[in-house]
Structures are given as C-alpha cells and as structure tokens.
Design a protein around this motif. Structure first.
Motif, mmCIF file in Angstrom:
data_model
loop_
_atom_site.group_PDB
_atom_site.id
_atom_site.type_symbol
_atom_site.label_atom_id
_atom_site.label_comp_id
_atom_site.label_asym_id
_atom_site.label_seq_id
_atom_site.Cartn_x
_atom_site.Cartn_y
_atom_site.Cartn_z
ATOM 1 N N PHE A 182 1.108 -1.202 0.080
ATOM 2 C CA PHE A 182 0.426 0.085 0.122
ATOM 3 C C PHE A 182 0.684 1.411 0.219
ATOM 4 N N PRO A 183 0.271 2.929 -0.704
ATOM 5 C CA PRO A 183 1.201 3.436 -0.488
ATOM 6 C C PRO A 183 1.278 3.965 -0.045
ATOM 7 N N TYR A 184 1.266 4.253 1.312
ATOM 8 C CA TYR A 184 1.531 5.157 2.813
ATOM 9 C C TYR A 184 2.217 6.303 2.235
ATOM 10 N N HIS A 185 3.080 6.152 1.179
ATOM 11 C CA HIS A 185 4.291 7.768 1.055
ATOM 12 C C HIS A 185 2.874 8.720 0.152
ATOM 13 N N LEU A 186 2.111 8.299 -0.144
ATOM 14 C CA LEU A 186 1.055 9.343 -1.007
ATOM 15 C C LEU A 186 -0.377 9.227 -0.258
ATOM 16 N N ILE A 187 -0.309 9.060 1.027
ATOM 17 C CA ILE A 187 -1.282 10.061 1.814
ATOM 18 C C ILE A 187 -0.774 10.646 3.281
ATOM 19 N N SER A 188 -1.351 11.445 3.512
ATOM 20 C CA SER A 188 -1.159 12.539 4.906
ATOM 21 C C SER A 188 -0.916 11.065 6.106
ATOM 22 N N ASN A 189 -0.505 11.174 6.600
ATOM 23 C CA ASN A 189 0.310 10.918 8.093
ATOM 24 C C ASN A 189 0.743 9.226 7.793
ATOM 25 N N GLY A 190 0.945 9.366 6.708
ATOM 26 C CA GLY A 190 1.301 7.959 5.981
ATOM 27 C C GLY A 190 0.900 6.679 6.790
ATOM 28 N N GLU A 191 2.407 5.869 7.034
ATOM 29 C CA GLU A 191 1.607 4.604 7.831
ATOM 30 C C GLU A 191 0.989 4.974 9.851
ATOM 31 N N GLU A 192 0.785 6.222 9.682
ATOM 32 C CA GLU A 192 0.399 6.624 11.344
ATOM 33 C C GLU A 192 -1.402 7.213 11.039
ATOM 34 N N TYR A 193 -1.688 6.848 9.755
ATOM 35 C CA TYR A 193 -3.144 6.978 9.152
ATOM 36 C C TYR A 193 -4.211 6.150 10.116
ATOM 37 N N LYS A 194 -5.055 6.895 10.467
ATOM 38 C CA LYS A 194 -6.223 6.290 11.677
ATOM 39 C C LYS A 194 -7.353 5.864 10.675
ATOM 40 N N TRP A 195 -7.121 4.552 10.028
ATOM 41 C CA TRP A 195 -8.529 4.390 9.693
ATOM 42 C C TRP A 195 -9.448 3.799 9.755
#
Length: 205
Positions: A159-172
């Motif tokens: 999954f391209p975490y680098h393309l979304i805000s907060n990356g791997e810390e994104y709160k799903w």
C-alpha cells in the motif's frame, strides 16, 4: 468539454449507486405460503456440499445471469430452480428493497406468494438440503438478538502510504457491524438472511 456539455450529460443521467458496475448482483425471493390457515415464510437450508456457507439457512436466490430480464426475473428463476417449482407457482411478486453488503454485493429482495404444498416441492439437492417454514406471526412477536462483529481495514503490504497524509500512522476507521440472530426451534437464521428478514418484518409492522 464545456459547462453546457456537462449540464447536458447531467440532465440525461439517471442517478445510480456509485461503483455499482463493479458489484456482484444478486436477487432474493421471500416466499410467503398459506399453511394451516396462517401465513408462513419459507426458508432453505443450503446443501452441505456447497463451497460457500454450507448448511446455513437462507432465502431462495442467487446471482443475476446475463440472460435474466432483470432482478425480479433472477429472483423468480432462482426460486423456481432451487425449490423445483414452475415460475407460475409464484404470484404477486413485489420489490421489497435493495442492500449493499460490505463484501461488494448488491442484493435486491422480492416478496411474493408461493402457491404450492411443501410435499409438492422438488428441491435441487445440489443447492438445497431441505426446506422449512416459520409462521410469520413468530417474527412479528420475537425480535432477533443482536451481536457485533468488528470490521477493520488492513492495507496490503505494498500500500502506497507515502501518497497519503500521516503515512503509516493514518487512522483507519473501524466499524462495528450488527449481526442479527433469530432462533426458531432448532433453526438459526442469521447473516444476510436475518438482515433482510428483520427489515421486512419492520416494514409490515
């Protein structure tokens, strides 16, 4: 493309569920029969040899075929094939509602009368282990119990975490999904079948 062209498209557009083209489409038939001077709903027990949900209670129904004239045709055809009755044995068929499952399915539910005695049925053994009925009054008098399933999102390893805000810390966002259970004698009705049943009972009340 200019604004006028876009507005022209919108004027001719029929609103639909966004993403519907990628959904698997199914139809269900809720058979009502007269039995011992009262109304009953008929259910199937899925064949124990089936790959998906063997031995579970369900309504007749299945996936829409390309040759089906529409979702109502699918519901009646599937009920006819599974129960072993001619399509003419079903009458007064009404569209009840649509449901989008969390598993990418669009289900259209239909309710109708089944003019057939239980001993006249010839269920398809490849799909149906047995059929049974429950008095409609039972469901009017007994609410289902409710239990919950926690549904969580788990992205793939690439999954391209680098393309979304907060990356791997994104709160799903997790979701608590209600599962309804009806129990009648030794029968347990739950899952999608219970969800459709509960909605139908709520409507006729």
């Amino acid at each position: 493309m200019n604004l006028k062209a876009i507005q022209g498209k919108l004027e001719k557009h029929t609103p639909a569920i966004i993403g519907e083209e990628s959904m698997k489409k199914y139809s269900l038939f809720l058979p009502i029969i007269e039995k011992e001077n009262e109304l009953h709903l008929m259910f199937e027990v899925r064949s124990h040899t089936m790959r998906r949900q063997p031995g579970e209670v369900c309504f007749p129904g299945g996936k829409m075929d390309r040759d089906d004239e529409g979702p109502m045709h699918t519901a009646v055809r599937e009920a006819s094939e599974e129960l072993g009755v001619r399509p003419g044995a079903m009458s007064d068929v009404y569209s009840f509602g649509q449901m989008i499952s969390p598993f990418g399915m669009k289900i259209e539910a239909y309710v109708g009368l089944l003019h057939c005695e239980e001993n006249e049925l010839e269920p398809n053994p490849d799909e149906v282990a047995e059929v049974f009925t429950v008095p409609l009054q039972y469901f009017l008098e007994h609410d289902p119990t409710v239990h919950y399933v926690q549904m969580e999102i788990k992205p793939d390893s690439d999954f391209p975490y680098h393309l979304i805000s907060n990356g791997e810390e994104y709160k799903w966002q997790a979701r608590k999904y209600e599962e309804y259970f009806y129990q009648y004698n030794d029968r347990v009705i739950w899952g999608l079948t219970a969800r459709v049943l509960r909605s139908f009972i709520h409507m006729i009340r």
